[in-house]
Design a protein around this motif. Structure first.
Motif, mmCIF file in Angstrom:
data_model
loop_
_atom_site.group_PDB
_atom_site.id
_atom_site.type_symbol
_atom_site.label_atom_id
_atom_site.label_comp_id
_atom_site.label_asym_id
_atom_site.label_seq_id
_atom_site.Cartn_x
_atom_site.Cartn_y
_atom_site.Cartn_z
ATOM 1 N N LEU A 51 0.802 -1.225 0.000
ATOM 2 C CA LEU A 51 0.000 0.000 0.000
ATOM 3 C C LEU A 51 0.833 1.272 0.000
ATOM 4 C CD1 LEU A 51 -2.807 -0.982 2.498
ATOM 5 C CD2 LEU A 51 -2.902 -0.974 0.009
ATOM 6 N N TRP A 55 -2.272 1.600 -5.210
ATOM 7 C CA TRP A 55 -3.186 0.557 -4.751
ATOM 8 C C TRP A 55 -3.643 -0.345 -5.893
ATOM 9 C CZ3 TRP A 55 -7.417 2.198 -0.772
ATOM 10 C CH2 TRP A 55 -6.827 2.718 0.380
ATOM 11 N N CYS A 61 -9.858 -0.345 1.528
ATOM 12 C CA CYS A 61 -9.003 -1.146 2.399
ATOM 13 C C CYS A 61 -9.459 -0.996 3.841
ATOM 14 C CB CYS A 61 -7.545 -0.734 2.277
ATOM 15 S SG CYS A 61 -6.818 -1.111 0.670
ATOM 16 N N VAL A 63 -8.270 -1.569 7.798
ATOM 17 C CA VAL A 63 -7.032 -1.664 8.574
ATOM 18 C C VAL A 63 -7.324 -2.172 9.980
ATOM 19 C CG1 VAL A 63 -5.079 -0.368 9.510
ATOM 20 C CG2 VAL A 63 -6.051 0.266 7.278
ATOM 21 N N VAL A 70 -4.494 -6.203 7.155
ATOM 22 C CA VAL A 70 -5.135 -5.210 6.311
ATOM 23 C C VAL A 70 -5.670 -5.979 5.103
ATOM 24 C CG1 VAL A 70 -4.843 -3.088 4.970
ATOM 25 C CG2 VAL A 70 -3.485 -3.442 7.034
ATOM 26 N N CYS A 72 -7.879 -5.525 1.342
ATOM 27 C CA CYS A 72 -8.353 -4.573 0.337
ATOM 28 C C CYS A 72 -9.301 -5.241 -0.639
ATOM 29 C CB CYS A 72 -7.168 -3.973 -0.416
ATOM 30 S SG CYS A 72 -6.087 -2.983 0.636
ATOM 31 N N ASP A 104 -13.789 6.211 8.239
ATOM 32 C CA ASP A 104 -13.559 6.133 6.792
ATOM 33 C C ASP A 104 -12.889 7.406 6.320
ATOM 34 O OD1 ASP A 104 -14.799 3.687 5.613
ATOM 35 O OD2 ASP A 104 -16.613 4.487 6.554
ATOM 36 N N ARG A 114 -10.533 6.472 -3.421
ATOM 37 C CA ARG A 114 -10.156 5.380 -2.523
ATOM 38 C C ARG A 114 -10.722 5.616 -1.132
ATOM 39 N NH1 ARG A 114 -3.928 5.093 -2.542
ATOM 40 N NH2 ARG A 114 -4.246 7.314 -2.424
ATOM 41 N N LEU A 116 -10.227 4.351 2.879
ATOM 42 C CA LEU A 116 -9.383 3.674 3.859
ATOM 43 C C LEU A 116 -10.131 3.644 5.184
ATOM 44 C CD1 LEU A 116 -6.612 2.395 4.466
ATOM 45 C CD2 LEU A 116 -5.754 4.715 4.906
ATOM 46 N N LEU A 127 -0.683 7.635 8.241
ATOM 47 C CA LEU A 127 -1.278 7.370 6.934
ATOM 48 C C LEU A 127 -0.245 7.124 5.841
ATOM 49 C CD1 LEU A 127 -4.199 9.942 7.073
ATOM 50 C CD2 LEU A 127 -4.176 7.532 7.770
ATOM 51 N N TYR A 130 0.010 3.746 4.133
ATOM 52 C CA TYR A 130 -1.056 3.310 3.226
ATOM 53 C C TYR A 130 -1.170 4.207 1.998
ATOM 54 C CZ TYR A 130 -1.979 1.305 7.753
ATOM 55 O OH TYR A 130 -1.827 0.670 8.955
ATOM 56 N N PHE A 132 -1.673 7.286 1.990
ATOM 57 C CA PHE A 132 -2.792 8.174 2.259
ATOM 58 C C PHE A 132 -2.339 9.408 3.030
ATOM 59 C CE2 PHE A 132 -7.433 8.561 2.369
ATOM 60 C CZ PHE A 132 -7.782 7.786 1.279
#
Length: 186
Positions: A51, A55, A61, A63, A70, A72, A104, A114, A116, A127, A130, A132
């Motif tokens: 990640l 992705w 995904c 977590v 994790v 996805c 979320d 996306r 997460l 983050l 990931y 993110f």
């Protein structure tokens, strides 16, 4: 009507099973929160997905960093189906260690791009593990209060908007679009 937010609380139950699958730990073994270096790997369609980069075809995904797992999915429907499977196996301990519904984070405004999802409570999660980091444009808190920080480990300023239970922020406040680097769920 099927309420996906209620159904997803069971996702937490997968922690022990997923940790067994991903890390080779025996079922029922407790694990400490994984460091970011290992948390970035996820299960996706029978293979391991890193990640920290792209992705690929994964769009959602979940977590469970505290259990080293994790997962996805390509679609929200696939994630919701998996959450339903996991709900039946939740132990009391697993339910207490996580929020019943996830925080979320979304890549785009209006819950787009996306998605997460975080369940684990009680510690900061970065983050960057990931892909993110500085990529949140909207969010939906779960049943628990969440904190969004501008730097890793909860450092810097915290998001000034509502992060109380069951709040939807379709667009981050001015100056906060793509600024969040870590989260914590109470």
């Amino acid at each position: 009507m099927f309420d996906t937010r209620k159904a997803t609380f069971g996702v937490v139950a997968a922690g022990t099973l997923a940790a067994s699958v991903l890390l080779g730990a025996p079922a029922g073994a407790a694990t400490a929160p994984a460091p970011d270096a290992t948390a970035r790997y996820a299960s996706f369609e029978g293979r391991t997905l890193d990640l920290s980069g792209d992705w690929g075809d994964a769009r959602v995904c979940m977590v469970w960093q505290g259990r080293g797992a994790v997962e996805c999915f390509r679609t929200a429907a696939e994630q919701e189906a998996r959450a339903g499977q996991l709900r039946a196996t939740a132990t009391t301990r697993q339910v207490l260690a996580a929020c019943s519904t996830p925080l979320d984070l979304y890549q785009y405004t209006d819950k787009g791009g996306r998605d997460l999802k975080f369940y684990d409570r009680g510690y900061w999660q970065n983050l960057s593990a990931y892909s993110f980091d500085n990529a949140t444009s909207s969010y939906w808190t779960g049943a628990c209060t969440a904190h969004l920080a501008e730097n890793a480990g909860g450092g810097g300023y915290w998001y000034p908007g509502n992060t109380g239970p069951n709040h939807i922020e379709n667009s981050m406040r001015s100056g906060w679009d793509n600024r969040v680097s870590s989260i914590k769920i109470d």
